[in-house]
Write a protein that holds these residues in place. Structure first.
Motif, PDB file in Angstrom:
ATOM      1  N   ASN A   1       0.875  -1.178   0.165  1.00  0.00           N
ATOM      2  CA  ASN A   1      -0.046  -0.033  -0.015  1.00  0.00           C
ATOM      3  C   ASN A   1       0.773   1.339   0.157  1.00  0.00           C
ATOM      4  OD1 ASN A   1      -2.467  -1.247  -0.133  1.00  0.00           O
ATOM      5  ND2 ASN A   1      -2.551  -1.675   1.980  1.00  0.00           N
ATOM      6  N   GLN A   2       1.766   1.100   0.835  1.00  0.00           N
ATOM      7  CA  GLN A   2       2.730   2.309   0.830  1.00  0.00           C
ATOM      8  C   GLN A   2       3.621   2.299  -0.406  1.00  0.00           C
ATOM      9  OE1 GLN A   2       6.619   0.954   1.798  1.00  0.00           O
ATOM     10  NE2 GLN A   2       6.819   2.935   0.438  1.00  0.00           N
ATOM     11  N   MET A   3       3.778   1.550  -1.102  1.00  0.00           N
ATOM     12  CA  MET A   3       4.391   1.662  -2.502  1.00  0.00           C
ATOM     13  C   MET A   3       3.523   2.128  -3.584  1.00  0.00           C
ATOM     14  SD  MET A   3       6.780  -1.988  -3.190  1.00  0.00           S
ATOM     15  CE  MET A   3       8.446  -2.106  -2.633  1.00  0.00           C
ATOM     16  N   MET A   4       2.224   1.643  -3.154  1.00  0.00           N
ATOM     17  CA  MET A   4       0.977   2.343  -4.237  1.00  0.00           C
ATOM     18  C   MET A   4       0.967   3.568  -4.082  1.00  0.00           C
ATOM     19  SD  MET A   4      -1.424  -0.918  -4.158  1.00  0.00           S
ATOM     20  CE  MET A   4      -2.278  -0.433  -5.975  1.00  0.00           C
ATOM     21  N   ASP A   5       0.923   4.120  -2.759  1.00  0.00           N
ATOM     22  CA  ASP A   5       0.816   5.621  -2.336  1.00  0.00           C
ATOM     23  C   ASP A   5       2.007   6.249  -2.901  1.00  0.00           C
ATOM     24  OD1 ASP A   5      -1.411   5.123  -0.852  1.00  0.00           O
ATOM     25  OD2 ASP A   5      -0.124   5.039   1.066  1.00  0.00           O
ATOM     26  N   GLN A   6       3.202   5.760  -2.896  1.00  0.00           N
ATOM     27  CA  GLN A   6       4.451   6.631  -3.577  1.00  0.00           C
ATOM     28  C   GLN A   6       4.549   6.535  -5.144  1.00  0.00           C
ATOM     29  OE1 GLN A   6       7.965   5.605  -1.489  1.00  0.00           O
ATOM     30  NE2 GLN A   6       8.058   3.473  -2.555  1.00  0.00           N
ATOM     31  N   ASN A   7       3.607   5.648  -5.438  1.00  0.00           N
ATOM     32  CA  ASN A   7       3.798   5.343  -6.749  1.00  0.00           C
ATOM     33  C   ASN A   7       5.188   4.815  -7.419  1.00  0.00           C
ATOM     34  OD1 ASN A   7       1.412   6.019  -8.962  1.00  0.00           O
ATOM     35  ND2 ASN A   7       1.282   7.655  -7.691  1.00  0.00           N
ATOM     36  N   TYR A   8       5.723   3.884  -6.748  1.00  0.00           N
ATOM     37  CA  TYR A   8       6.993   3.445  -7.096  1.00  0.00           C
ATOM     38  C   TYR A   8       7.152   2.199  -6.223  1.00  0.00           C
ATOM     39  CZ  TYR A   8      11.729   2.832  -8.425  1.00  0.00           C
ATOM     40  OH  TYR A   8      12.668   2.072  -9.208  1.00  0.00           O
ATOM     41  N   GLY A   9       8.014   1.090  -6.815  1.00  0.00           N
ATOM     42  CA  GLY A   9       8.249   0.206  -5.957  1.00  0.00           C
ATOM     43  C   GLY A   9       8.847  -1.034  -6.797  1.00  0.00           C
ATOM     44  N   ARG A  10       9.778  -1.880  -6.291  1.00  0.00           N
ATOM     45  CA  ARG A  10      10.206  -2.822  -6.988  1.00  0.00           C
ATOM     46  C   ARG A  10       9.981  -4.084  -6.103  1.00  0.00           C
ATOM     47  NH1 ARG A  10       9.909  -0.231 -10.764  1.00  0.00           N
ATOM     48  NH2 ARG A  10      11.461   0.711 -11.896  1.00  0.00           N
ATOM     49  N   ILE A  11       9.333  -5.283  -6.649  1.00  0.00           N
ATOM     50  CA  ILE A  11       9.665  -6.374  -5.820  1.00  0.00           C
ATOM     51  C   ILE A  11      10.043  -7.502  -6.504  1.00  0.00           C
ATOM     52  CG2 ILE A  11       7.796  -8.141  -4.508  1.00  0.00           C
ATOM     53  CD1 ILE A  11       5.986  -6.158  -4.127  1.00  0.00           C
TER      54      ILE A  11
ATOM     55  N   LYS B   1       0.800   1.562 -11.017  1.00  0.00           N
ATOM     56  CA  LYS B   1       1.235   2.406  -9.874  1.00  0.00           C
ATOM     57  C   LYS B   1       2.690   2.391  -9.837  1.00  0.00           C
ATOM     58  CE  LYS B   1      -2.738   3.281  -7.742  1.00  0.00           C
ATOM     59  NZ  LYS B   1      -2.685   5.001  -7.332  1.00  0.00           N
ATOM     60  N   GLY B   2       3.488   2.211 -10.951  1.00  0.00           N
ATOM     61  CA  GLY B   2       5.019   2.302 -11.093  1.00  0.00           C
ATOM     62  C   GLY B   2       5.765   1.142 -10.278  1.00  0.00           C
ATOM     63  N   ILE B   3       4.929   0.192 -10.038  1.00  0.00           N
ATOM     64  CA  ILE B   3       5.423  -1.104  -9.182  1.00  0.00           C
ATOM     65  C   ILE B   3       5.688  -2.079 -10.128  1.00  0.00           C
ATOM     66  CG2 ILE B   3       5.386  -2.755  -7.064  1.00  0.00           C
ATOM     67  CD1 ILE B   3       3.247  -0.270  -5.994  1.00  0.00           C
TER      68      ILE B   3
ATOM     69  N   PHE C   1      19.844  -5.419 -11.468  1.00  0.00           N
ATOM     70  CA  PHE C   1      19.203  -4.925 -12.621  1.00  0.00           C
ATOM     71  C   PHE C   1      17.900  -4.771 -12.345  1.00  0.00           C
ATOM     72  CE2 PHE C   1      16.847  -6.580 -16.270  1.00  0.00           C
ATOM     73  CZ  PHE C   1      17.404  -5.557 -17.410  1.00  0.00           C
ATOM     74  N   LEU C   2      16.914  -5.621 -11.851  1.00  0.00           N
ATOM     75  CA  LEU C   2      15.508  -5.468 -11.619  1.00  0.00           C
ATOM     76  C   LEU C   2      15.137  -4.541 -10.573  1.00  0.00           C
ATOM     77  CD1 LEU C   2      14.700  -9.155 -12.008  1.00  0.00           C
ATOM     78  CD2 LEU C   2      13.966  -7.521 -13.586  1.00  0.00           C
ATOM     79  N   ALA C   3      16.148  -4.235  -9.804  1.00  0.00           N
ATOM     80  CA  ALA C   3      15.718  -3.040  -8.736  1.00  0.00           C
ATOM     81  C   ALA C   3      16.056  -1.624  -9.153  1.00  0.00           C
ATOM     82  CB  ALA C   3      16.761  -3.460  -7.620  1.00  0.00           C
ATOM     83  N   SER C   4      16.623  -1.570 -10.558  1.00  0.00           N
ATOM     84  CA  SER C   4      16.794  -0.336 -10.874  1.00  0.00           C
ATOM     85  C   SER C   4      15.764   0.356 -11.604  1.00  0.00           C
ATOM     86  CB  SER C   4      18.047  -0.307 -12.112  1.00  0.00           C
ATOM     87  OG  SER C   4      17.285  -1.051 -13.201  1.00  0.00           O
ATOM     88  N   LYS C   5      15.708   1.721 -11.592  1.00  0.00           N
ATOM     89  CA  LYS C   5      14.617   2.629 -12.089  1.00  0.00           C
ATOM     90  C   LYS C   5      14.526   2.474 -13.499  1.00  0.00           C
ATOM     91  CE  LYS C   5      16.368   6.626 -11.033  1.00  0.00           C
ATOM     92  NZ  LYS C   5      17.436   6.439 -10.245  1.00  0.00           N
ATOM     93  N   GLU C   6      15.547   1.980 -14.245  1.00  0.00           N
ATOM     94  CA  GLU C   6      15.324   1.851 -15.714  1.00  0.00           C
ATOM     95  C   GLU C   6      14.550   0.719 -16.155  1.00  0.00           C
ATOM     96  OE1 GLU C   6      18.127   2.354 -13.808  1.00  0.00           O
ATOM     97  OE2 GLU C   6      18.684   4.344 -14.423  1.00  0.00           O
TER      98      GLU C   6
END
Ligand code: CAA
Length: 248
Positions: A127-137, A176-178, A225-230
């Protein structure tokens, strides 16, 4: 996404072979790494060793099998470090043995540590990742979740379950950017693999076209690699990294 702050990465089961390499690599990449552990005595020695190598991780104890324990850990991280940007679900165990002799305890232990943990940790950060519109799992599964392995009905079931989870969660949070992805390592030179009797292990290595066990840093490289923004367009994927042992 606030790009002025250090991104925070939580790695579960941090003190194991893969966990250690993942923590080091994410730290090298500039993340504030939070290392989750269960065994305090092992963690203390681990922290001291890593400190001598120049790494200073935030360490947090929690039993990833326990929903409330994970909830407390996530609250503590949010309060003391900041919101979590990257979650690496890495904690895992084996309790190998033929199914005809498998106990409920050995089934439960593997399900709870390898699969319930993924629910517990992801549920508390999503939920917090969705709130900040960013996440990597990033879910660390196994080649033995993609195929079967004699003696691993519990482990194969849990590891296959991880990727089923990845696929659905990836769809649900894509807007949601995740991103949510699975990595399926083959046989890597960790204590877990070295615990397989030598004779059996040698036969397994003989089946790996590259002709050797994988290195922990090779898995950490893929996590990085998967944790990066790109990598924002990669989601719901399952990356095989097994030296050619299982191609499909
Ligand atoms: N195919 C067919 N039969 C096999 C076999 C195989 N691959 N492996 C063992 N067997 C047979 C043996 O020949 C023997 O048969 P008999 O009873 O007719 O003599 C029998 O299975 C062995 O019986 P045991 O009672 O000794 O075995 P067990 O029930 O305790 O289980 C085992 C043995 C623990 C599964 C052992 O075979 C083993 O350790 N195998 C390796 C499992 C493995 O690869 N684990 C991976 C751990 S690392 C990891 O999981 C990380 C990752 O993600 C890759």
């Amino acid at each position: 996404m606030d790009t002025t702050r250090k991104y925070v990465a939580l790695v579960t089961g941090a003190t194991g072979g893969l966990g250690t390499a993942i923590c080091k690599r994410l730290s090298d990449d500039g993340f504030h790494v939070v290392a989750n552990f269960k065994n305090a005595e092992k963690a203390e020695k681990w922290k001291a060793k890593l400190k001598s190598e120049g790494y200073d991780f935030t360490m947090i104890q929690a039993d990833v099998c326990d929903f409330d324990s994970v909830g407390d850990m996530v609250k503590q991280i949010e309060k003391e470090v900041g919101t979590i940007d990257v979650l690496v679900n890495n904690a895992g165990i084996t309790r190998d043995g033929q199914f005809k002799k498998m106990t409920l305890d050995n089934w439960d232990a593997v399900m709870k540590t390898n699969l319930y943990s993924v629910f517990n940790c992801s549920r508390h950060v999503i939920n917090q990742m969705m709130d900040q519109n960013y996440g990597r799992i990033i879910n660390i599964s196994s080649v033995n979740g993609q195929r079967g392995q004699f003696g691993q009905a519990n482990y194969s079931a849990a590891k296959a379950g991880m990727h089923g989870f990845t696929k659905t969660l990836a769809m649900e949070v894509a807007r949601k950017g995740i991103t949510v992805n699975t990595i399926s390592p083959g046989y890597i030179a960790t204590d877990m693999v070295m615990a397989v009797p030598e004779e059996i292990r040698n036969k397994i290595v003989a089946e790996i076209p590259i002709g050797r066990l994988g290195g922990t840093e090779e898995i950490a490289h893929l996590v990085s690699f998967l944790a990066s923004k790109e990598t924002s367009f990669i989601t719901g994927a399952n990356y095989a990294i097994n030296g050619g042992q299982h191609v499909y």
